[in-house]
Scaffold this active site. Structure first.
Site, PDB file in Angstrom:
ATOM      1  N   ASP A  11      -2.216   6.621 -20.235  1.00 13.40           N
ATOM      2  CA  ASP A  11      -1.285   5.816 -20.904  1.00 13.40           C
ATOM      3  C   ASP A  11      -2.155   5.188 -22.063  1.00 13.40           C
ATOM      4  OD1 ASP A  11      -3.100   4.065 -19.729  1.00 13.40           O
ATOM      5  OD2 ASP A  11      -1.619   2.661 -18.696  1.00 13.40           O
ATOM      6  N   HIS A  12      -1.849   4.182 -22.920  1.00  8.18           N
ATOM      7  CA  HIS A  12      -2.567   3.786 -23.909  1.00  8.18           C
ATOM      8  C   HIS A  12      -3.824   2.972 -23.540  1.00  8.18           C
ATOM      9  CE1 HIS A  12      -0.035   0.395 -22.157  1.00  8.18           C
ATOM     10  NE2 HIS A  12      -1.044  -0.507 -22.319  1.00  8.18           N
ATOM     11  N   CYS A  68      -5.664   5.898 -16.701  1.00  8.15           N
ATOM     12  CA  CYS A  68      -5.051   4.642 -17.135  1.00  8.15           C
ATOM     13  C   CYS A  68      -6.085   3.205 -16.997  1.00  8.15           C
ATOM     14  CB  CYS A  68      -3.624   4.307 -16.324  1.00  8.15           C
ATOM     15  SG  CYS A  68      -3.704   3.564 -14.809  1.00  8.15           S
ATOM     16  N   GLY A  69      -5.582   2.011 -17.105  1.00  9.42           N
ATOM     17  CA  GLY A  69      -6.517   0.857 -17.101  1.00  9.42           C
ATOM     18  C   GLY A  69      -7.494   0.916 -15.890  1.00  9.42           C
ATOM     19  N   THR A  70      -6.912   1.055 -14.482  1.00 12.13           N
ATOM     20  CA  THR A  70      -7.451   1.019 -13.419  1.00 12.13           C
ATOM     21  C   THR A  70      -7.545   2.377 -12.906  1.00 12.13           C
ATOM     22  OG1 THR A  70      -5.649   0.372 -12.275  1.00 12.13           O
ATOM     23  CG2 THR A  70      -7.196  -1.503 -13.088  1.00 12.13           C
ATOM     24  N   GLY A  71      -6.506   3.199 -13.242  1.00 12.94           N
ATOM     25  CA  GLY A  71      -6.163   4.456 -12.263  1.00 12.94           C
ATOM     26  C   GLY A  71      -5.245   4.300 -10.942  1.00 12.94           C
ATOM     27  N   GLY A  73      -2.341   2.356 -10.895  1.00 11.14           N
ATOM     28  CA  GLY A  73      -0.861   2.920 -11.231  1.00 11.14           C
ATOM     29  C   GLY A  73      -0.459   4.418 -11.379  1.00 11.14           C
ATOM     30  N   HIS A 101     -12.628  16.147   2.095  1.00  7.97           N
ATOM     31  CA  HIS A 101     -11.850  15.677   3.131  1.00  7.97           C
ATOM     32  C   HIS A 101     -10.539  15.499   2.979  1.00  7.97           C
ATOM     33  CE1 HIS A 101     -15.345  13.179   5.215  1.00  7.97           C
ATOM     34  NE2 HIS A 101     -15.818  14.244   4.446  1.00  7.97           N
ATOM     35  N   ASN A 102      -9.929  15.200   1.547  1.00  8.26           N
ATOM     36  CA  ASN A 102      -8.309  15.045   1.583  1.00  8.26           C
ATOM     37  C   ASN A 102      -7.778  16.225   0.739  1.00  8.26           C
ATOM     38  OD1 ASN A 102      -9.756  11.982   0.805  1.00  8.26           O
ATOM     39  ND2 ASN A 102      -8.423  12.288   2.844  1.00  8.26           N
ATOM     40  N   ARG A 112     -10.870   1.829 -18.122  1.00  9.99           N
ATOM     41  CA  ARG A 112     -11.113   0.322 -18.543  1.00  9.99           C
ATOM     42  C   ARG A 112     -12.407  -0.265 -17.929  1.00  9.99           C
ATOM     43  NH1 ARG A 112      -5.654  -2.890 -19.582  1.00  9.99           N
ATOM     44  NH2 ARG A 112      -5.271  -2.187 -21.734  1.00  9.99           N
ATOM     45  N   ARG A 135     -11.513  20.406  10.480  1.00 10.24           N
ATOM     46  CA  ARG A 135     -10.777  19.204  11.129  1.00 10.24           C
ATOM     47  C   ARG A 135     -10.181  18.624   9.928  1.00 10.24           C
ATOM     48  NH1 ARG A 135     -16.164  17.285  10.147  1.00 10.24           N
ATOM     49  NH2 ARG A 135     -16.334  15.177   9.494  1.00 10.24           N
ATOM     50  N   HIS A 136     -10.595  18.519   8.531  1.00  9.86           N
ATOM     51  CA  HIS A 136     -10.004  18.054   7.579  1.00  9.86           C
ATOM     52  C   HIS A 136      -8.572  18.752   7.297  1.00  9.86           C
ATOM     53  CE1 HIS A 136     -13.682  15.967   6.880  1.00  9.86           C
ATOM     54  NE2 HIS A 136     -14.184  17.050   6.730  1.00  9.86           N
TER      55      HIS A 136
END
Length: 153
Positions: A11-12, A68-71, A73, A101-102, A112, A135-136
């Site tokens: 995003d911006h 994005c700003g935090t990741g 969203g 693991h995931n 940011r 197991r993962h």
């Protein structure tokens, strides 16, 4: 690092880092599909998160990167798509664990609160760490079983 098609968008708030990360990935020999935006004008992160998630979900890209700003969203948005395991990653160690693991297939980054050099290290770890299987795999299969097939349009 492996040469794979990686879809990327922002995003911006993440635009400046996304632009620099695209250049860095190309220098690493990674095939990048930049889905925008192409300037820093205000946009809504769900619109761009959906573009990357759709490409990964449909197999057009092997993995994705969202900034994005935090990741946060972007991760919430991407995880609405079938087959997506997006992880909001703030350290290289978390990138390794998200992959090992995931079997995370989209890395969401903060433009940011995490500096560019750290985000480069995060992506280097994300792209170079294989899924741990064993197991993962059993746990990831349980996550997959929770998915409800939906039409994302």
């Amino acid at each position: 690092m492996t040469k794979t098609p990686v879809a990327i968008a922002s995003d911006h708030a993440g635009f400046d880092q996304k632009k620099k990360l695209v250049g860095w990935m190309l220098l690493q020999g990674i095939d990048v599909h930049d889905l925008g935006p192409y300037n820093d004008e205000r946009v809504d992160y769900p619109d761009y998160g959906a573009l990357v998630a759709e490409e990964v979900s449909q197999g057009k890209a092997i993995s994705g990167v969202l900034v994005c700003g935090t990741g946060i969203g972007m991760a919430i948005t991407a995880n609405k798509f079938s087959g997506i395991r997006a992880a909001n990653i703030t350290t290289p160690q978390f990138a390794e664990l998200a992959r090992e693991h995931n079997d995370a297939n989209i890395a969401t980054l903060s433009g940011r609160f995490v500096d560019l050099e750290t985000n480069k290290k995060i992506l280097a770890a994300f792209f170079s760490t294989p899924f741990g299987e064993g197991r993962h795999a059993d746990r990831v299969n349980k996550i997959k079983a929770l998915e409800t097939p939906v039409d994302n349009h």
